[in-house]
Design a protein around this motif. Structure first.
Motif, short mmCIF file in Angstrom:
data_model
loop_
_atom_site.label_atom_id
_atom_site.label_comp_id
_atom_site.label_asym_id
_atom_site.label_seq_id
_atom_site.Cartn_x
_atom_site.Cartn_y
_atom_site.Cartn_z
N ARG A 548 0.83 -1.20 0.00
CA ARG A 548 0.00 0.00 0.00
C ARG A 548 0.87 1.26 0.00
O ARG A 548 0.61 2.21 -0.73
N ARG A 549 1.89 1.27 0.82
CA ARG A 549 2.75 2.45 0.86
C ARG A 549 3.49 2.63 -0.46
O ARG A 549 3.59 3.76 -0.97
N ALA A 550 4.03 1.55 -1.03
CA ALA A 550 4.72 1.66 -2.32
C ALA A 550 3.77 2.11 -3.43
O ALA A 550 4.14 2.90 -4.30
N SER A 551 2.54 1.62 -3.38
CA SER A 551 1.55 2.01 -4.39
C SER A 551 1.18 3.48 -4.26
O SER A 551 1.02 4.19 -5.26
N MET A 552 1.03 3.95 -3.03
CA MET A 552 0.70 5.37 -2.83
C MET A 552 1.81 6.27 -3.34
O MET A 552 1.57 7.32 -3.94
N GLU A 553 3.04 5.90 -3.10
CA GLU A 553 4.16 6.70 -3.62
C GLU A 553 4.17 6.70 -5.14
O GLU A 553 4.45 7.74 -5.77
N ALA A 554 3.87 5.54 -5.75
CA ALA A 554 3.82 5.48 -7.21
C ALA A 554 2.68 6.34 -7.75
O ALA A 554 2.81 6.98 -8.81
N VAL A 555 1.54 6.39 -7.06
CA VAL A 555 0.42 7.22 -7.48
C VAL A 555 0.82 8.69 -7.47
O VAL A 555 0.52 9.45 -8.41
N ILE A 556 1.50 9.13 -6.42
CA ILE A 556 1.92 10.53 -6.32
C ILE A 556 2.90 10.88 -7.44
O ILE A 556 2.80 11.95 -8.07
N VAL A 557 3.84 10.01 -7.72
CA VAL A 557 4.80 10.27 -8.79
C VAL A 557 4.10 10.32 -10.14
O VAL A 557 4.41 11.17 -11.00
N ALA A 558 3.12 9.43 -10.34
CA ALA A 558 2.36 9.45 -11.59
C ALA A 558 1.59 10.76 -11.75
O ALA A 558 1.55 11.35 -12.83
N ILE A 559 0.96 11.22 -10.69
CA ILE A 559 0.24 12.50 -10.74
C ILE A 559 1.21 13.64 -11.01
O ILE A 559 0.90 14.58 -11.75
#
Length: 844
Positions: A548-559
Motif C-alpha cells: 500500500r505504501r509503495a503504491s501510494m508513492e507510485a500514485v503521487i509520482v504518476a500524478i
C-alpha cells in the motif's frame, strides 16, 4: 494362550536386556568390566540402541539422562564433555551444536570449537563424521581468522590418519571451504605444503583427489607470487595424473590458480596444460577444462585484466567447438551420446564468456557466421538445459554480435520467451532488459516488445517476478532509444494485462509498484490514467501495508508527471476515493501519500492539490487517522504552516483526547523554529521545484502540439514518396510503408505492423516435452530448428503481418484512391496530391 503370550514377552525382554548388557560392555572397552555408574552406562547403551533404530523412544529417554542438567544449558560444560566424556555424551553434544550456532555463535566459536578441533582426530569415525556435519555450518559463516586456522589444522590432522572415504570427502569439504580465510606464515606454509605433497604422493585415489582440491583453495589465500612458486607446479603435476577423477579435480583447481598468476605465466605454462587437457580422451575432462578457461576469463574481466594473450590462443579452440555445437545441436538430444551432450551442455553454458574473449581475434565474416550459427542451433535445439544456458548468455551474445546479427538474435529472444521450459523463460526474463538494449533497432522494436510482453504476462509467477523487476528499465529503453517508437501505440498491449501481475504475492506487487514509480515519467498520460493508476489503486486496497505504501508513492509520482489540469482532475478523484473513504486505513494511506507529495511537489502546488484535504482529517473520528496526521505534521510543516487550515489542525490535535497524538506533537514549536532558521535554504529548494514543474509543463505542451501536427506532415510526406513509384499496387505501397504513420481524415494516426522476422521452423514447431534425463524430444523430426531467411540474407515479411485490404481502405480512403489506380496520367495524380496538401494546410 495367555500363558504362551506372557512367556514370549518375557523372552523378548530377556533378549533386549542381554543386548543392552553386551552394548554396555562394548562401550566400556572391556570384557565385562563396566566403569562408571550403572545407570549412566545403561542410559548410554539405550542411546546407542536408539541411534541404531531399535528403540526410538528409549533413545529420547536416554538423551535426557546422558548429560547432567547443567551441561545441557552450558557451553563450557559441553566443552568438558567433548574433552573427557564418553562417545555417547559427545554424540549428544554434537547433535546440539547446531542449536548453539544459531543462538550463541560467539561462545560456541570461543569455547566449544577449539576443544572439538583439539580432539576430533582422536575420535571414532562416527563422531568424526558428526563433527564434520556440525563444522560445515560453521565454515559457511563469517568466522575469525584464528578460528578458521584452527579448523583447517584440525582438518589436516583428521585426513592425515583417515582410512574411510567419507571422512576424506567430508573433512576435505571443510578444508576447502575454510582455507580462503586463512593466512599462513612461512613456517606454517612449509608444513602445509608438506602435508599436500604427502597426500599427492599416496597411492590412494581419494587422497590424491583431496590434494587436488586443496591446491585450488590454497591459491585463494596466498599472494600471486606464492601461487606461482608453490601451488602452480603442484597443480600442473596433478593434472597429469592417471586417474580421471584426480585429473578432473585438479583441472577445476587450475581455474583458481590461473586467475591468480600473471598473464605471461598463464600463456606460457598454464595454457599448454589446458590445451593438452582439451585433447583428453575423457569428455568429463574436456568439459571441466572448458569451464576452467571460462572461469579464468571471468576472473580477469572482473579484475580489469588484459585478456588479449589468452584470447588469441582461445579463438581457434572456440571456433572448433562452434563447429561441434552446430553438428551436435542439430540432432535429437535424446539420441545423442552422453559425451556429446555433456560437452554441448557445458559449451552452451560458457558460450558468452568464450565469445567475448575470442571476438577480437575473429577477423573474417565466416568466423562470425560460424559462431552465430552455433548459438542459433543451440538456442533452438530440443535440449532444455542447453536452451536455458542460451537464454542466460543472450545479453552477452547480444552485446558482442548484436550489431551484426540484430534481427536473428531478436528472433531468438522472442522465441525463448515462448519456450515450454519455465527455467529457460526465467533466465531470459532476468536479463531481458540488457538484451533489448543491445538489440534495439528500427526493424526489431515490434519483436522485442512482443518478447518483453510475453515474459511479463507469463503463466509462471517466478518468470513474471523476474520480468517485473526490470519493467522500468525495459520501458525506458524502448521510449528513449528505440527509433520510431510510439509510446501511445506500442506500450498499450504491455499494460493491458497488468492485472495479472497485480495478483501475485506481495513482494511481486511491491516490486511492480516501485518499477511503475521509476518509469512513470515516460509513460503517456492516457496509459497512466487508463491502466497504471487503476492497478496501483487495486494493489493498495487488496494487499499488505508495504504494498500500500509503495503504491501510494507510485500514485503521487504518476500524478506529478501529468499536466497541471490533469493533476487537478486526478487528485480530486484520488481525494474523493481515499481521503473521504469509509474505511479508516484508506484515509491513513491518503495521509502517507500526502506526506510523500510534500517532498516532490512545490509548496504552492502541494497546498492546492493535497494540503487542505489532508489537514481536514485532524477531526477524523478514528484516532489512528489523527495519529498518522500528527506523525506527518513535521514533514509538511514548511509547505503548510502559512495556511489557516494548518493552524486549525494544530489546535485540534493539541486538544486531542488520545495520548499518543499528544505525545507525537511534543516539541513541535522547536521544530517550527528550526524551519524558520533554515527558511532561505528551503525557499531556494522550493523555487527549484517550481522551475522543474514549469519546464515539465512547457515540454508536455510542446509535445502535445507536435503530436497534433505530426500526423498530416507524415501523411503528406508518405504521399510525396509514393508518387515516383512505377507500380501503384496497394499491397506494395502498404508493404513499403509498413513502418510509417499515416493520417486519416480525422487527424488520427495509424501505424501498420512492422515486418516480422519470420522463421517457419522456429514459430511453427513447439518444443517437445523433455524427458527425465533433461533432454528434449525431436522437433518435428528435424532436431534443431534454424531461422529461415530469404536467399539474400534479409528477412522477409509474411503477408499475414501486413494490414488487410479492408483495414487500409477504411482508415486511409484518400491514400487508397491515390494509389490503387493502375491507369491515369501523372497530371491526374499530381492534382489529387495538391488537393490533399491544400486540405492539410487548411486544417493546420
Amino acid at each position: 494362550q495367555q500363558q504362551q503370550q506372557q512367556q514370549r514377552e518375557e523372552q523378548q525382554e530377556e533378549l533386549q536386556q542381554q543386548e543392552l548388557q553386551q552394548e554396555r560392555h562394548e562401550l566400556a572397552g572391556t570384557n565385562g568390566e563396566v566403569e562408571g555408574d550403572e545407570s549412566e552406562q545403561t542410559a548410554t547403551a539405550m542411546l546407542v540402541a536408539a541411534q541404531r533404530g531399535r528403540d526410538p523412544d528409549a533413545g529420547e529417554a536416554a538423551a535426557d539422562v546422558v548429560l547432567e542438567q547443567e551441561a545441557l544449558f552450558s557451553v563450557g560444560r559441553m566443552a568438558e564433555v567433548l574433552e573427557s566424556g564418553n562417545d555417547g555424551k559427545r554424540g549428544v553434544v554434537l547433535m546440539e551444536m547446531q542449536q548453539l550456532l544459531d543462538h550463541c555463535l560467539e561462545d560456541t566459536l570461543k569455547i566449544l570449537v577449539p576443544v572439538l578441533c583439539l580432539h576430533v582426530h582422536e575420535w571414532v569415525v562416527d563422531l568424526q563424521l558428526a563433527a564434520a556435519e556440525a563444522l560445515l555450518d560453521v565454515v559457511h559463516k563469517v568466522i575469525p581468522a584464528d578460528v578458521a586456522k584452527m579448523i583447517s589444522a584440525a582438518s589436516f590432522r583428521v585426513v592425515k590418519t583417515a582410512t574411510v572415504d567419507t571422512v576424506y570427502e567430508s573433512w576435505g569439504e571443510i578444508l576447502v571451504a575454510v582455507l580462503p580465510a586463512v593466512s599462513w606464515s612461512d613456517e606454517e606454509l612449509i608444513r602445509v605444503l608438506a602435508l599436500i605433497d604427502a597426500h599427492a604422493n599416496r597411492s590412494s585415489e581419494v587422497s590424491r583427489k583431496l590434494a587436488a582440491r586443496v591446491v585450488g583453495a590454497m591459491s585463494l589465500c596466498l599472494e600471486p607470487t606464492q601461487v606461482e612458486t608453490h601451488i602452480m607446479t603442484r597443480t600442473l603435476r596433478l593434472c597429469a595424473d592417471n586417474d580421471v577423477e584426480v585429473r578432473g579435480m585438479s583441472t577445476e583447481s587450475l581455474a583458481f590458480v590461473g586467475a591468480r598468476v600473471s598473464k605471461e605465466v598463464l600463456s606460457d605454462q598454464i595454457w599448454p596444460q589446458l590445451a593438452r587437457l582439451l585433447e583428453d580422451y575423457s569428455s568429463r575432462i574436456r568439459a571441466a577444462t572448458l569451464r576452467s578457461i571460462a572461469r579464468i576469463l571471468e576472473a580477469g574481466r572482473n579484475a580489469g585484466a588484459d585478456d588479449t594473450a589468452l584470447g588469441r590462443l582461445l579463438a581457434p579452440v572456440f571456433l572448433r567447438h562452434c563447429q561441434f555445437a552446430r553438428t551436435s545441436a542439430s540432432e535429437d538430444q535424446r539420441l545423442v551420446d552422453d559425451d556429446s551432450y555433456l560437452l554441448l551442455e557445458i559449451f552452451s553454458e560458457i558460450f558468452g564468456e568464450l565469445l567475448l574473449a575470442s571476438s577480437a581475434f575473429m577477423p573474417t565474416e565466416d568466423m562470425w557466421l560460424d559462431a552465430h550459427k552455433a548459438y542459433m542451433k543451440m538456442s533452438t535445439c530440443n535440449g532444455p538445459v542447453v536452451r536455458r544456458h542460451c537464454a542466460y548468455n543472450l545479453p552477452g551474445v547480444a552485446q558482442v554480435m548484436g550489431s551484426r546479427q540484430q534481427n536473428e538474435l531478436t528472433t531468438v529472444l522472442e522465441f525463448l520467451s515462448r519456450d515450454p521450459d519455465p527455467e529457460t523463460r526465467w533466465n531470459l526474463a532476468a536479463g531481458i532488459h540488457e538484451s533489448m538494449r543491445y538489440l534495439l533497432g528500427k526493424d526489431s522494436v515490434e519483436m522485442l516488445l512482443k518478447g518483453f510482453t510475453a515474459v511479463l504476462h507469463d503463466d509462471n509467477p517466478l518468470v513474471r517476478m523476474n520480468a517485473v523487476g526490470h519493467i522500468s528499465e525495459g520501458i525506458q529503453c524502448f521510449v528513449q532509444f528505440a527509433p520510431g517508437f510510439q509510446p501511445e501505440k506500442h506500450l498499450d498491449p504491455l499494460f493491458q494485462n497488468l492485472s495479472l501481475l497485480s495478483e501475485g504475492n506481495w513482494r511481486t506487487q511491491e516490486t511492480l509498484a516501485r518499477q511503475l514509480r521509476e518509469c512513470s515519467h515516460v509513460i503517456p498520460a492516457k496509459i497512466l490514467r487508463a491502466s497504471v493508476l487503476p492497478i496501483l489503486y487495486r494493489m493498495a486496497e487488496e494487499s499488505t501495508h508495504c504494498v500500500r505504501r509503495a503504491s501510494m508513492e507510485a500514485v503521487i509520482v504518476a500524478i506529478h508527471n501529468l499536466t497541471s489540469s490533469e493533476q487537478e482532475e486526478i487528485s480530486n478523484l484520488f481525494r474523493i476515493e481515499w481521503a473521504q473513504g469509509g474505511v479508516f486505513w484508506m484515509r491513513v494511506a491518503y495521509l502517507d501519500s500526502a506526506r510523500f507529495a510534500a517532498d516532490i511537489f512545490s509548496k504552492a502546488r502541494f497546498q492546492r492539490l493535497f494540503a487542505r484535504y489532508a489537514l481536514k482529517l485532524a477531526g477524523d473520528p478514528v484516532s489512528n487517522v489523527r495519529l498518522r496526521l500528527a506523525v506527518h505534521m513535521r514533514a509538511i510543516a514548511y509547505a503548510c504552516q502559512d495556511m489557516p487550515e494548518f493552524q486549525s489542525a494544530m489546535r485540534s490535535l493539541q486538544d486531542d483526547d488520545d495520548e499518543d497524538v499528544l505525545t507525537e506533537l511534543r516539541g513541535f514549536d522547536s521544530h517550527l523554529r528550526s524551519i524558520q532558521s533554515a527558511r532561505a535554504k528551503l525557499d531556494t529548494e522550493d523555487q527549484h521545484k517550481v522551475k522543474l514543474e514549469d519546464d515539465a509543463e512547457r515540454a508536455k505542451t510542446q509535445d502535445s502540439e507536435q503530436r497534433a501536427l505530426r500526423g498530416p506532415a507524415a501523411y503528406a510526406k508518405s504521399l510525396l514518396n509514393s508518387t515516383g513509384e512505377k507500380s501503384t499496387s496497394l499491397k506494395k505501397v502498404v508493404t513499403q510503408k509498413a513502418r510509417a504513420p499515416y493520417a486519416s481524415n480525422s487527424g488520427k494516426t495509424l501505424a501498420s505492423s512492422s515486418p516480422r522476422i519470420l522463421s517457419s521452423s522456429v514459430t511453427s514447431q513447439p518444443h517437445a516435452e523433455s524427458d527425465a534425463g533433461g533432454r528434449g524430444g525431436p522437433s518435428g523430426g528435424a532436431g534443431a530448428r534454424a531461422v529461415a531467411s530469404s536467399g539474400d540474407g534479409r528477412h522477409t515479411m509474411n503477408d499475414a503481418d501486413a494490414p488487410s485490404m479492408e483495414q487500409v481502405r477504411s482508415n486511409h480512403a484518400n491514400l487508397s484512391s491515390a494509389v490503387t489506380s493502375k491507369t491515369g496520367s501523372d497530371q491526374v495524380k499530381n492534382k489529387g496530391l495538391k488537393k490533399l496538401l491544400s486540405m492539410f494546410r487548411g486544417k493546420k
